[in-house]
Design a protein around this motif. Structure first.
Motif, PDB file in Angstrom:
ATOM      1  N   UNK A 139      -2.002   1.083  -3.350  1.00 29.24           N
ATOM      2  CA  UNK A 139      -3.075   0.113  -3.160  1.00 29.24           C
ATOM      3  C   UNK A 139      -2.519  -1.171  -2.548  1.00 29.24           C
ATOM      4  N   UNK A 140      -3.229  -1.669  -1.552  1.00 24.79           N
ATOM      5  CA  UNK A 140      -2.723  -2.830  -0.814  1.00 24.79           C
ATOM      6  C   UNK A 140      -2.702  -4.092  -1.671  1.00 24.79           C
ATOM      7  N   UNK A 178      -6.814  10.226   1.744  1.00 18.47           N
ATOM      8  CA  UNK A 178      -6.422   8.923   2.279  1.00 18.47           C
ATOM      9  C   UNK A 178      -7.010   8.698   3.672  1.00 18.47           C
ATOM     10  N   UNK A 179      -8.297   8.882   3.771  1.00 22.68           N
ATOM     11  CA  UNK A 179      -8.955   8.543   5.032  1.00 22.68           C
ATOM     12  C   UNK A 179      -9.304   7.058   5.047  1.00 22.68           C
ATOM     13  N   UNK A 180      -9.871   6.630   6.133  1.00 21.56           N
ATOM     14  CA  UNK A 180     -10.339   5.237   6.162  1.00 21.56           C
ATOM     15  C   UNK A 180     -11.681   5.095   6.880  1.00 21.56           C
ATOM     16  N   UNK A 211       1.634   3.898   7.507  1.00 21.26           N
ATOM     17  CA  UNK A 211       1.480   4.046   6.064  1.00 21.26           C
ATOM     18  C   UNK A 211       0.922   2.758   5.477  1.00 21.26           C
ATOM     19  N   UNK A 212       0.193   2.931   4.390  1.00 23.52           N
ATOM     20  CA  UNK A 212      -0.261   1.753   3.654  1.00 23.52           C
ATOM     21  C   UNK A 212      -1.464   1.060   4.233  1.00 23.52           C
ATOM     22  N   UNK A 224       0.818  -1.206   0.000  1.00 25.59           N
ATOM     23  CA  UNK A 224       0.000   0.000   0.000  1.00 25.59           C
ATOM     24  C   UNK A 224       0.853   1.258   0.000  1.00 25.59           C
ATOM     25  N   UNK A 225       1.914   1.220   0.788  1.00 23.45           N
ATOM     26  CA  UNK A 225       2.777   2.391   0.871  1.00 23.45           C
ATOM     27  C   UNK A 225       3.503   2.633  -0.453  1.00 23.45           C
TER      28      UNK A 225
END
Lengths: 525, 717, 251
Positions: free
Chosen positions: A311-312, C87-89, C26-27, A306-307
């Protein structure tokens, strides 16, 4: 060897088959009369040791064209056996007598096109469940009208499972489609008299989304979205296979940097998918700490993905002709460093698992698949490699520049659950090893090169994390897809899964399921 | 006088019924059987109960036979118990048989009626025989009528004649052994008269005693179904018509046990622990083998037959324990053991007859007895299912039903072995106790399976065939016996004092005071219990019911010595009240109070989201008992799995054929060699064979006659 | 002590601070496009390039229908003026069908997860919820295999034809009160599979959905937020603040 094969075909099948050899793509096209189709395929599969990859049925304006795709070991290229018949004739000889790996491919073709394969003992009730659809629904035919099929829907009311265990008190244990915590929807019918699974009947395609049908008539870059999303745990591999098919069909070259990044991402995905598979194996044996550890690694790798790409599951990276997004070398190096750290912990986990006797007891000598059976069923990926069938397309039919990397193809002899687990761990190490090499030798330049679409068809193949995936794409002159057919690895492995589970106790079933790392989404398409 | 009149009434009713059956047309056979059979059963009950109430033994010499002594009929307390129980069983059995006679269970109704009434008479006569000769003659008659009934009641030619012949052949083999035993006993006593034998038996030598014990134990054990002479039993039960098999299980089975008890506890009380131990071990083995086979079979009749073997094993184990206690001079535990055994025998008659009624009705309606093909019957025959449920609960020994009381008493008896001095004997008791406990557990498994697979779930076969609730002719007998099962479970404190006089002469002590202390008695003088002790128990509620119930109380309590005042105690009656209060209270609390405002919604069972749950997707009886089969495979190897696979086109299988051949270990180890040897002998004697069954029956009679002649010669010597 | 216990202790606590505090790693999320003001040419380009018609132009404003976004990133990669990307969730949205959810559950919640044709990624993200990073057990959420014990039905996937009967059966088997959470763009609009004759345009056609979580796949935190919304422990968010207004004015 290739020329040798051509000569052998000429000599052995004179009068029955014509052979055309394409040097550039290492492809041998054999046009074969229907009468000797089965024998020829059997000869390739059994005598010549070719692997069966895919069966593609195409409804041409006036004729059926069936393309049986075989591929050999390292250096022996591809063989396409072509057979055709007039549209009015809907009968082909079945090759399953010799090529058991084609069993489900023929069943699929029967369900999708209404073709009959003479000599196949198990046609019908496959993708379209008989208790959900009437007969004579052939969704992949050009003239198929879903509105009519649904309006005149009349499922077989008296559908019963085809039972073969003839013993007093034998019964069918239904499992699913909703059967456990977080599981994909799949229905199993287990014939049993109580403790052991005597016969395993998977009833798949509860999740059938008919992506091959919706792909038709779409531009290639939209079909790519489908290719990525039909089995998103291995999205990059399938997207890559599709892109390669389109690129081959259009004779497009991709920039070397794109090829390098593609390998890097494909291996990152393999590493992540294998960590997930290891997590499921640990969980199936109720080894909580190990399952949690592996779960941490999987999430770590998802976060790394993702980083790195946004996208994961690595969506939105691929495009026919290269990649949509260039990744800075520095980011790749960081991702590699983090992956190396995860690998180190995975290695530790393996060391501890190898001495956990309670864990090994559940895996060893469970779900045994013999080498010959694995070969006959055409099993793929880590499952096959654990049964000493050490095929790997990255080595045997290299793509995307895999030939320049040094790596091993791990394989084990035992064919049991533990062997499959060891293969997963070894492949994780090899993946990181390949990632290291790609980062060290990452070419510069752009990542996307546009190309001119043209009419044509090609096969794209990758060694996806679960095994070899074959995407057949036919494009029209605008670059729109007219036929798309996927043979995903889970399709082959589900076919052979019954061999592993039969004659084992029920309590081993989830473990065997986990060690096979089967994806229903990939199979159901 | 009364007893005599009832006996005469019984015999005349049997005779009159048989005559009427010959005279009247086919359509009337059912009513004849129902009326005369029921009346005869009532006469038997009255004969038994009048003796039990009066407490006086009845003895009537009949004829003096030259050289053989006097033929005597007599009813002592033991016979009276058996007569009463037989009457209680034959009454509903007659209704059931007549009902099914009318519904086509038997092709030749009048022959069946005649034979059945004749069998009734023979059974009655066995119990009232007062000397060896009349006993043996009545026994022989009973054997032959049973055989003829099995043969006469057959509906299809499926080897039933063979099974009937097997029953006869085994019965005759047993009879010959018993005759030999009796003759040895009579020779020692110098008389055939039971009272004379009883008087002189203590003086017999140990070799002779052993011979008599073994001959009579295994001889009568054939009828009872003891290991290893029981292989005929399931076959005979399957062969017998549904109208007759309840009588076979409920009445004739008891005769074997009566024979063992009469000879080895009555006529020749044990002086040595060893025969008792043999009986205990054989009984336990019988129980275990029986229940294992019952748990793994799928034919309802075969299950019930094997379960009969199991219950006989429990009874014989109780007898054996009693014999050991008698021999080691522990009269009170001996009396308890005999009471327990007798109690269980009675219970078994009730619930087994009840279950056979249910199975007969199921077979009639569905056309199958295979548990794998049954299922879901509760929807069609709720009442019959309810009665059958009572039977299964009783046979599974669950309180408050009768099976619990007797099995609990039997197991408690095993624990009384602590009073014995020999460590080896204690060990045998401990192992037998463990074996019986395992048997009890397996019995629950077995009958949970029978009930669940047969009556619950989905129908598996002939889904479209119309089923109906059982008719009154089936339901009434079932509910009579269900009531008896419940009654004998709820009121052991009334049953035990009734049985106690019957076993008192055998044990030398009364179990009544030892087991049922007078908690209701207000008179302290009457009480054998210390007042503090009584007070403690009254604090627990042991006197509840005292104001309106007769008798001594509702608590079964065995009192030990000073340091151990209560050896064991229980009360199914209070337990039942507690159960009702708890269950009812729970219902009231949850449904009527806590959730009273909530609407009850019934949803379909959760099936995993499958499109349609098919009957073949539900657990079968084989699957249910498979763990038992797997676990005990290593011990018994009762089944050998033959696994055959057929394949076409290399990897496709069209069929997986698995055949399971069931070999009974006793068959394999004992009877196959014996049969092979006998066959060799038989071939040598082939010229005697004419292939007609009646001829063989004649041979058997001739054999009996020959033995008697031999005895005559010996006696006149 | 078992080496596994020691190993577990050594690994330490990995669990996310969410929902008490924000997750900063991150990610953890792929993010979503958000509505924004854009010049007409760039807006048109976005509308043209999006394969699933996420963007609409209303009153000169690029409006985003997050229920359709499949994360193909074609509106941000390789375009001159990329769409605004957030980039919220926290993506749990109240369904249009049901507004103003009242808290229905007081204690722990059992969740029945159903795959109605999912591609594997949504399900994989649901799987991550049980991993140490997210560990929903700490919040009193448990995943149950049977709908009989469930309070919340979590559906992923577009609702295939073969699964529709099973979905209905599962929904009916759940005792009331119950909540349905549809996670993933496929479950909301069918996603890329919407036009297939074997798929519904989202499970909203089949079941009454209470909470919607967009994303392809929604990351674990987004699913967690959806579950918290269903449980009444977090307020739902409005991912299309402009659109509902626009719709209201449009109507």
């Amino acid at each position: 060897m290739e020329l040798g094969l051509k000569e052998q075909v000429k000599e052995r099948w004179a009068g029955h088959a014509k052979c055309r050899y394409d040097d550039r793509s290492d492809l041998c096209e054999i046009t074969c009369a229907r009468a000797s189709l089965a024998e020829l395929c059997g000869w390739l599969f059994i005598d010549k040791d070719f692997n069966f990859a895919n069966l593609i049925v195409e409804e041409m304006p006036a004729a059926w064209r069936l393309r049986y795709i075989f591929y050999g070991g390292a250096g022996s290229g591809w063989v396409h056996v072509l057979a055709s018949a007039l549209c009015s004739e809907e009968t082909f000889p079945s090759i399953v007598k010799f090529v058991h790996a084609a069993d489900w491919h023929e069943r699929e073709a029967e369900d999708m096109f209404g073709l009959t394969f003479e000599g196949h003992p198990r046609l019908g009730d496959f993708i379209l469940h008989d208790d959900a659809w009437q007969e004579n629904v052939d969704p992949m035919r050009h003239h198929f009208d879903p509105q009519m099929a649904i309006r005149y829907r009349k499922p077989a009311a008296d559908w019963r499972p085809r039972r073969i265990v003839q013993e007093s008190g034998a019964f069918v244990m239904p499992v699913g489609p909703k059967y456990s915590g977080v599981t994909e929807s799949v229905h199993f019918l287990l014939e049993t008299v109580g403790e052991d699974v005597i016969r395993f009947m998977p009833r798949l395609f509860y999740k059938w989304r008919a992506i091959e049908k919706i792909a038709e008539g779409k531009p290639a870059d939209e079909v790519l979205l489908l290719a990525e999303r039909f089995a998103a745990t291995t999205a990059f591999a399938h997207g890559l296979a599709f892109c390669q098919a389109v690129e081959t069909a259009c004779a497009a070259d991709i920039p070397p940097r794109a090829a390098g990044l593609r390998v890097f991402l494909a291996e990152l995905e393999r590493l992540r998918q294998h960590a997930g598979a290891i997590q499921e194996i640990c969980e199936s044996t109720a080894l909580a700490v190990a399952a949690s550890e592996a779960g941490i690694f999987e999430e770590d790798l998802l976060r790394i993905s993702g980083e790195l790409t946004g996208h994961r599951y690595l969506f939105g990276m691929l495009a026919p002709g290269g990649l949509l997004l260039d990744l800075p070398d520095n980011d790749c190096r960081q991702a590699l460093n983090k992956s190396q750290a995860v690998l180190k912990q995975l290695d530790n986990l393996e060391t501890e698992l190898r001495v956990s006797s309670s864990f090994l007891d559940r895996l060893e000598e469970v779900g045994y698949v013999q080498q010959q059976v694995a070969a006959a069923y055409g099993l793929l990926g880590p499952v096959a490699r654990a049964s000493a069938v050490a095929h790997d397309l990255r080595r045997e039919q290299p793509y995307s520049g895999y030939s320049q990397f040094r790596f091993e193809v791990p394989s084990e002899q035992e064919g049991d659950g533990y062997a499959r687990l060891r293969v997963l761990f070894s492949e994780c190490r090899q993946s990181v090893h390949i990632m290291e090499q790609t980062v060290a030798a990452m070419p510069g330049g752009g990542v996307l090169e546009s190309f001119k679409p043209r009419e044509g068809a090609a096969l794209g193949w990758v060694e996806a994390p679960r095994g070899a995936a074959f995407h057949w794409v036919r494009l029209d002159e605008r670059g729109f897809v007219t036929r798309y057919h996927v043979a995903p690895p889970s399709f082959a492995n589900w076919h052979g899964f019954h061999v592993a589970v039969e004659n084992f106790a029920f309590q081993d079933f989830p473990i065997m399921l986990a060690t096979f790392d089967l994806s229903v989404a990939e199979n159901d398409r | 006088m009364m007893t005599q009149a009832f006996i005469i009434a019984f015999l005349s009713l049997c005779g009159a019924g048989a005559l009427l059956a010959v005279a009247m047309p086919r359509t009337r056979q059912g009513s004849i059987l129902a009326v005369t059979g029921c009346l005869a059963a009532i006469a038997l009950m009255l004969a038994g109960s009048s003796t039990l109430i009066s407490g006086e033994n009845f003895l009537q010499p009949l004829w003096e036979l030259p050289n053989l002594g006097r033929m005597t009929i007599g009813i002592d307390q033991l016979s009276a118990v058996f007569l009463l129980v037989t009457g209680l069983v034959l009454f509903p059995a007659s209704i059931f048989a007549s009902s099914h006679l009318e519904r086509g269970a038997i092709s030749n109704g009048s022959l069946f009626t005649v034979l059945l009434l004749a069998l009734y008479a023979a059974i009655g006569l066995v119990f009232i025989a007062g000397d060896a000769l009349s006993f043996l003659l009545a026994w022989e008659a009973m054997s032959i009528f049973s055989y003829l009934l099995i043969v006469a009641s057959r509906q299809q030619e499926d080897g039933k004649a063979n099974s009937g012949f097997l029953l006869l052949a085994m019965g005759e083999a047993g009879t010959l052994a018993a005759v030999l035993g009796f003759l040895l006993l009579a020779a020692g006593a110098g008389s055939l008269d039971f009272s004379a034998i009883q008087g002189t038996s203590p003086g017999l030598g140990s070799g002779l005693r052993w011979a008599v014990f073994l001959l009579t134990f295994f001889g009568f054990g054939v009828k009872a179904g003891l290991v290893p002479v029981n292989f005929w039993l399931p076959r005979a039960y399957t062969a017998a018509s549904r109208a007759f098999v309840p009588v076979l299980a409920g009445a004739t089975l008891n005769l074997g046990l009566y024979g063992i008890l009469r000879v080895n506890a009555g006529l020749m009380p044990a002086t040595d622990a060893a025969p008792g131990l043999v009986a205990l071990v054989i009984g336990t083995l019988t129980a275990l083998v029986g229940i294992l086979y019952a748990t793994t079979d799928n034919d309802l009749k075969v299950i019930l037959a094997h379960s009969s073997i199991e219950n006989v094993g429990i009874v014989v184990a109780g007898f054996g324990a009693g014999m050991v206690f008698v021999a080691t001079n522990h009269p009170i535990p001996a009396a308890i053991a005999f009471v327990a055994a007798l109690y269980h025998l009675i219970n078994h008659s009730f619930f087994k007859t009840l279950l056979f009624f249910g199975v007969g009705e199921v077979e009639k309606q569905t056309g199958t007895r295979d548990l794998n093909n049954l299922g879901g019957l509760i929807k069609w025959m709720p009442l019959a299912t309810l009665a059958f449920l009572v039977g299964t609960l009783s046979i599974s020994a669950l309180p408050p039903f009768n099976g619990f009381v007797s099995e609990w008493l039997t197991l408690q008896t095993m624990l009384r072995s602590t009073e014995l001095s020999s460590a080896a004997v204690k060990l045998v008791f401990a192992l037998a106790g463990a074996g019986l406990a395992l048997t009890a557990a397996l019995a629950v498994t077995c009958f949970v399976r029978v009930f669940a697979m047969g009556f619950l779930g989905m129908r598996r076969l002939n889904e479209n065939r119309q089923l109906l609730e059982a008719r009154a002719g089936t339901l009434a007998p079932m509910f009579i016996l269900a009531a008896l099962c419940l009654g004998f479970g709820l009121l052991p404190t009334y049953v035990i004092p009734t049985l106690s006089p019957a076993v008192a002469p055998l044990a030398g002590a009364s179990a009544s005071d030892a087991l049922v202390p007078p908690f209701f008695a207000s008179d302290p003088a009457h009480s054998a219990l210390p007042s503090t002790f009584v007070k403690d128990f009254h604090d627990l509620g042991a006197q509840i019911g005292q104001s309106f119930l007769p008798g001594r109380g509702l608590v079964v309590l065995h009192r030990g010595g000073e340091e151990n005042p209560v050896v064991f105690a229980m009360s199914t009656s209070y337990m039942a009240v507690a159960l009702i209060v708890l269950l009812g209270g729970t219902y009231v609390v949850i449904r009527l109070w806590l959730t009273r405002r909530r609407k009850l919604r019934q949803r379909k069972r959760w099936d995993g989201g499958i499109r349609r749950l098919l009957p073949e997707m539900t657990y079968t009886a084989t699957g249910f008992s498979n763990p038992v089969r797997v676990v005990f495979d290593a011990v018994f190897r009762p089944t050998t799995v033959e696994d055959t696979r057929e394949t076409v086109t290399r990897h496709f299988r069209t069929a997986i054929l698995r055949e399971q051949e069931r070999t009974h270990p006793v068959d394999k180890l004992v009877f196959h060699p014996v049969r092979a040897a006998l066959l060799r002998v038989a071939r040598a004697l082939a010229y005697l064979h004419q292939g007609r069954l009646n001829t063989y029956a004649t041979y058997a009679l001739a054999a009996l006659a020959a033995v008697l002649v031999m005895y005559l010669i010996q006696a006149s010597w | 002590m078992s080496p596994w216990v020691i190993k577990g202790i050594r690994t330490g606590i990995k669990t996310s601070a969410y929902p008490r505090n924000a997750e900063t790693a991150a990610g953890v999320t792929p993010g979503l496009p958000v509505s924004s003001q854009m010049d007409t040419g760039a807006a048109r380009a976005l509308v043209d390039i999006c394969p699933t018609q996420v963007f609409t132009i209303i009153n000169g404003r690029v409006n985003v229908d997050v229920d359709r976004c499949i994360h193909c990133y074609r509106c941000v990669r390789g375009v001159e003026q990329p769409a605004r990307w957030d980039s919220t969730y926290e993506w749990g949205v109240e369904s249009n069908q049901k507004k103003n959810l009242l808290p229905a559950f007081r204690k722990s919640i059992n969740i029945c997860v159903v795959d109605a044709g999912d591609c594997g990624s949504c399900l994989n993200e649901v799987r991550q919820l049980s991993s140490p990073y997210y560990n929903i057990h700490r919040l009193g959420f448990f995943i149950t295999p049977t709908p009989r014990h469930a309070d919340v039905l979590l559906v992923v996937g577009p609702g295939t034809d073969h699964m529709s009967l099973a979905l209905q059966k599962i929904y009916n088997a759940i005792p009331t009160p119950k909540r349905v959470v549809a996670a993933g763009v496929c479950a909301l609009s069918g996603g890329v599979f919407a036009e297939s004759f074997t798929c519904s345009e989202g499970v909203t056609d089949i079941l009454p959905v209470d909470v919607e979580v967009p994303g392809n796949p929604p990351p674990p935190l987004a699913i967690l937020h959806g579950l918290l919304v269903a449980a009444g422990r977090k307020p739902p968010v409005d991912l299309q603040p402009g659109s509902s207004q626009a719709n209201a004015t449009g109507e």
